[in-house]
Scaffold this active site. Sequence first.
Site, PDB file in Angstrom:
ATOM      1  N   GLY A 118       0.840  -1.207   0.000  1.00  0.00           N
ATOM      2  CA  GLY A 118       0.000   0.000   0.000  1.00  0.00           C
ATOM      3  C   GLY A 118       0.868   1.247   0.000  1.00  0.00           C
ATOM      4  O   GLY A 118       0.561   2.230   0.686  1.00  0.00           O
TER       5      GLY A 118
ATOM      6  N   SER B  88       1.475   3.335  -2.439  1.00  0.00           N
ATOM      7  CA  SER B  88       1.228   4.281  -3.525  1.00  0.00           C
ATOM      8  C   SER B  88       0.583   5.597  -3.099  1.00  0.00           C
ATOM      9  O   SER B  88       0.661   6.585  -3.823  1.00  0.00           O
ATOM     10  CB  SER B  88       0.329   3.619  -4.577  1.00  0.00           C
ATOM     11  OG  SER B  88      -0.874   3.200  -3.979  1.00  0.00           O
ATOM     12  N   ARG B  89      -0.084   5.568  -1.956  1.00  0.00           N
ATOM     13  CA  ARG B  89      -0.819   6.780  -1.534  1.00  0.00           C
ATOM     14  C   ARG B  89      -0.630   6.962  -0.027  1.00  0.00           C
ATOM     15  O   ARG B  89      -0.192   6.055   0.668  1.00  0.00           O
ATOM     16  CB  ARG B  89      -2.327   6.608  -1.773  1.00  0.00           C
ATOM     17  CG  ARG B  89      -2.736   6.526  -3.199  1.00  0.00           C
ATOM     18  CD  ARG B  89      -4.263   6.584  -3.326  1.00  0.00           C
ATOM     19  NE  ARG B  89      -4.939   5.361  -2.972  1.00  0.00           N
ATOM     20  CZ  ARG B  89      -5.872   5.247  -2.031  1.00  0.00           C
ATOM     21  NH1 ARG B  89      -6.218   6.289  -1.302  1.00  0.00           N
ATOM     22  NH2 ARG B  89      -6.457   4.092  -1.791  1.00  0.00           N
TER      23      ARG B  89
ATOM     24  N   ASP C  44      -2.686  -7.690  -5.064  1.00  0.00           N
ATOM     25  CA  ASP C  44      -3.576  -7.612  -3.907  1.00  0.00           C
ATOM     26  C   ASP C  44      -2.980  -8.484  -2.811  1.00  0.00           C
ATOM     27  O   ASP C  44      -2.903  -9.711  -2.973  1.00  0.00           O
ATOM     28  CB  ASP C  44      -4.958  -8.133  -4.351  1.00  0.00           C
ATOM     29  CG  ASP C  44      -5.964  -8.171  -3.220  1.00  0.00           C
ATOM     30  OD1 ASP C  44      -5.563  -8.031  -2.046  1.00  0.00           O
ATOM     31  OD2 ASP C  44      -7.158  -8.358  -3.511  1.00  0.00           O
ATOM     32  N   VAL C  45      -2.561  -7.866  -1.710  1.00  0.00           N
ATOM     33  CA  VAL C  45      -1.901  -8.647  -0.657  1.00  0.00           C
ATOM     34  C   VAL C  45      -2.815  -9.726  -0.078  1.00  0.00           C
ATOM     35  O   VAL C  45      -2.355 -10.708   0.495  1.00  0.00           O
ATOM     36  CB  VAL C  45      -1.362  -7.757   0.498  1.00  0.00           C
ATOM     37  CG1 VAL C  45      -0.201  -6.901   0.039  1.00  0.00           C
ATOM     38  CG2 VAL C  45      -2.464  -6.932   1.136  1.00  0.00           C
TER      39      VAL C  45
ATOM     40  N   TYR D 240     -12.589  -3.014  11.867  1.00  0.00           N
ATOM     41  CA  TYR D 240     -11.250  -2.431  11.691  1.00  0.00           C
ATOM     42  C   TYR D 240     -10.410  -2.616  12.968  1.00  0.00           C
ATOM     43  O   TYR D 240      -9.245  -3.035  12.910  1.00  0.00           O
ATOM     44  CB  TYR D 240     -11.426  -0.949  11.350  1.00  0.00           C
ATOM     45  CG  TYR D 240     -10.163  -0.177  11.037  1.00  0.00           C
ATOM     46  CD1 TYR D 240      -9.485  -0.360   9.834  1.00  0.00           C
ATOM     47  CD2 TYR D 240      -9.664   0.771  11.931  1.00  0.00           C
ATOM     48  CE1 TYR D 240      -8.342   0.374   9.539  1.00  0.00           C
ATOM     49  CE2 TYR D 240      -8.534   1.517  11.650  1.00  0.00           C
ATOM     50  CZ  TYR D 240      -7.872   1.317  10.452  1.00  0.00           C
ATOM     51  OH  TYR D 240      -6.740   2.051  10.165  1.00  0.00           O
TER      52      TYR D 240
ATOM     53  N   ILE E   9      -4.661  10.428  10.784  1.00  0.00           N
ATOM     54  CA  ILE E   9      -3.641  10.972   9.876  1.00  0.00           C
ATOM     55  C   ILE E   9      -4.336  11.467   8.608  1.00  0.00           C
ATOM     56  O   ILE E   9      -5.261  10.818   8.099  1.00  0.00           O
ATOM     57  CB  ILE E   9      -2.600   9.880   9.522  1.00  0.00           C
ATOM     58  CG1 ILE E   9      -2.045   9.200  10.792  1.00  0.00           C
ATOM     59  CG2 ILE E   9      -1.469  10.475   8.683  1.00  0.00           C
ATOM     60  CD1 ILE E   9      -1.335  10.091  11.772  1.00  0.00           C
TER      61      ILE E   9
HETATM   62  P1  NAP Z   1      -5.030   5.149   2.053  1.00  0.00           P
HETATM   63  O1  NAP Z   1      -4.650   6.547   1.798  1.00  0.00           O
HETATM   64  O2  NAP Z   1      -6.440   4.710   1.862  1.00  0.00           O
HETATM   65  O3  NAP Z   1      -4.055   4.196   1.185  1.00  0.00           O
HETATM   66  C1  NAP Z   1      -4.220   2.819   1.233  1.00  0.00           C
HETATM   67  C2  NAP Z   1      -3.126   2.144   0.448  1.00  0.00           C
HETATM   68  O4  NAP Z   1      -3.298   0.720   0.580  1.00  0.00           O
HETATM   69  C3  NAP Z   1      -3.182   2.443  -1.034  1.00  0.00           C
HETATM   70  O5  NAP Z   1      -1.846   2.475  -1.520  1.00  0.00           O
HETATM   71  C4  NAP Z   1      -3.919   1.234  -1.603  1.00  0.00           C
HETATM   72  O6  NAP Z   1      -3.606   0.975  -2.976  1.00  0.00           O
HETATM   73  C5  NAP Z   1      -3.361   0.147  -0.730  1.00  0.00           C
HETATM   74  N1  NAP Z   1      -4.176  -1.062  -0.673  1.00  0.00           N
HETATM   75  C6  NAP Z   1      -5.434  -1.205  -0.225  1.00  0.00           C
HETATM   76  N2  NAP Z   1      -5.822  -2.486  -0.315  1.00  0.00           N
HETATM   77  C7  NAP Z   1      -4.767  -3.175  -0.815  1.00  0.00           C
HETATM   78  C8  NAP Z   1      -4.536  -4.522  -1.142  1.00  0.00           C
HETATM   79  N3  NAP Z   1      -5.475  -5.449  -0.963  1.00  0.00           N
HETATM   80  N4  NAP Z   1      -3.332  -4.890  -1.650  1.00  0.00           N
HETATM   81  C9  NAP Z   1      -2.365  -3.955  -1.836  1.00  0.00           C
HETATM   82  N5  NAP Z   1      -2.516  -2.666  -1.546  1.00  0.00           N
HETATM   83  C10 NAP Z   1      -3.705  -2.272  -1.038  1.00  0.00           C
HETATM   84  O7  NAP Z   1      -4.662   4.730   3.557  1.00  0.00           O
HETATM   85  P2  NAP Z   1      -3.719   5.443   4.645  1.00  0.00           P
HETATM   86  O8  NAP Z   1      -4.544   6.391   5.407  1.00  0.00           O
HETATM   87  O9  NAP Z   1      -2.467   5.881   4.020  1.00  0.00           O
HETATM   88  O10 NAP Z   1      -3.444   4.218   5.624  1.00  0.00           O
HETATM   89  C11 NAP Z   1      -2.291   3.403   5.515  1.00  0.00           C
HETATM   90  C12 NAP Z   1      -2.303   2.398   6.672  1.00  0.00           C
HETATM   91  O11 NAP Z   1      -2.338   3.076   7.916  1.00  0.00           O
HETATM   92  C13 NAP Z   1      -3.542   1.486   6.651  1.00  0.00           C
HETATM   93  O12 NAP Z   1      -3.174   0.198   7.109  1.00  0.00           O
HETATM   94  C14 NAP Z   1      -4.455   2.142   7.667  1.00  0.00           C
HETATM   95  O13 NAP Z   1      -5.364   1.232   8.216  1.00  0.00           O
HETATM   96  C15 NAP Z   1      -3.459   2.664   8.677  1.00  0.00           C
HETATM   97  N6  NAP Z   1      -3.951   3.786   9.476  1.00  0.00           N
HETATM   98  C16 NAP Z   1      -4.398   4.934   8.882  1.00  0.00           C
HETATM   99  C17 NAP Z   1      -4.873   5.966   9.681  1.00  0.00           C
HETATM  100  C18 NAP Z   1      -5.353   7.272   9.115  1.00  0.00           C
HETATM  101  O14 NAP Z   1      -5.905   8.085   9.896  1.00  0.00           O
HETATM  102  N7  NAP Z   1      -5.170   7.566   7.846  1.00  0.00           N
HETATM  103  C19 NAP Z   1      -4.888   5.812  11.081  1.00  0.00           C
HETATM  104  C20 NAP Z   1      -4.445   4.630  11.636  1.00  0.00           C
HETATM  105  C21 NAP Z   1      -3.968   3.620  10.826  1.00  0.00           C
HETATM  106  P3  NAP Z   1      -4.684   1.363  -4.154  1.00  0.00           P
HETATM  107  O15 NAP Z   1      -4.933   2.813  -4.051  1.00  0.00           O
HETATM  108  O16 NAP Z   1      -4.020   0.941  -5.413  1.00  0.00           O
HETATM  109  O17 NAP Z   1      -5.909   0.528  -3.829  1.00  0.00           O
END
Ligand code: NAP
Length: 242
Positions: free
Chosen positions: A11, A13-14, A62-63, A154, A187
């Site tokens: 994940g 990429s974003r 897809d992981v 979650y 975040i």
């Molecule tokens: P995000 O912006 O939604 O990005 C999610 C990333 O995961 C994208 O690169 C997406 O790729 C990839 N992804 C999703 N499903 C996948 C799969 N099955 N196989 C491979 N790649 C996959 O999320 P984020 O906010 O950066 O969060 C990153 C991590 O931190 C996550 O585990 C999230 O639960 C955790 N987290 C986030 C927050 C927050 O507030 N943002 C807080 C606590 C924990 P595509 O775009 O190509 O689908």
Amino acid sequence: MTDQKTAIVTGGSRGIGRAISLELAADGYYVIVNYRSNDAAAKKTLELIESNNGAGEIIKFDVGDSRQTQECVKDIISRCGNIEVLVNNAGITADGLFLMSKEEDWDSLINISIKGFYNITKPILKKMIPKHRGSIISMSSVSALTGNRGQANYSAVKAAIVGASKSIASEVGRLGIRVNVVAPGLIDTEMITEAPVDIIKQMIPMNRLGKPEEVAKLVRFLCSDDASYITGQVISINGGMF
Ligand code: NAP
């Protein structure tokens, strides 16, 4: 075959994963940026890495899909002789009150977060063991530690990552491999676009969202030799929320 130290970021990429990919590339890693569907975001991440004189590649799988992951990981291992870091960052949400939650959403979260963790961590860990060196970091959440209304699914999968990581840390610590968990609060990424940010901000002592780059710096530290005696830990980064 490259012998450059290599990091795999699922994940990547974003959002947080992109920031981690950039931070690790700046630290000299060849970064393998995994993603599932958004090609444009992945390409942008690689462009950013390269424009900062870093190196890496993007790889789409897809992981949660064990066959796809197995094939891609086999290919990565055949080309990269020095995989030092794995960041299990890929994740999704499917929020809603528990009584309204759907079985298929539970299945998707379990598949991506828990099966995904298993699918990639096992072969990469196997590869790290003979070298007696490696750092595995997995993204949990404040929701796993405190629970959160509307996030039973979650919270459950993010708590599973904590248990699995602590167990693996106790198995491989003597082999020089460290396994840790990062638990972010809120975040600023696309993941939280539907969250009631103004209300949540009032629950954060620092009264603001975290930045992906702030999480990335913590991950970089945990990967480095400066964190050489840290394993089996959950490090919170949440502006004081918990
Ligand atoms: P995000 O912006 O939604 O990005 C999610 C990333 O995961 C994208 O690169 C997406 O790729 C990839 N992804 C999703 N499903 C996948 C799969 N099955 N196989 C491979 N790649 C996959 O999320 P984020 O906010 O950066 O969060 C990153 C991590 O931190 C996550 O585990 C999230 O639960 C955790 N987290 C986030 C927050 C927050 O507030 N943002 C807080 C606590 C924990 P595509 O775009 O190509 O689908």
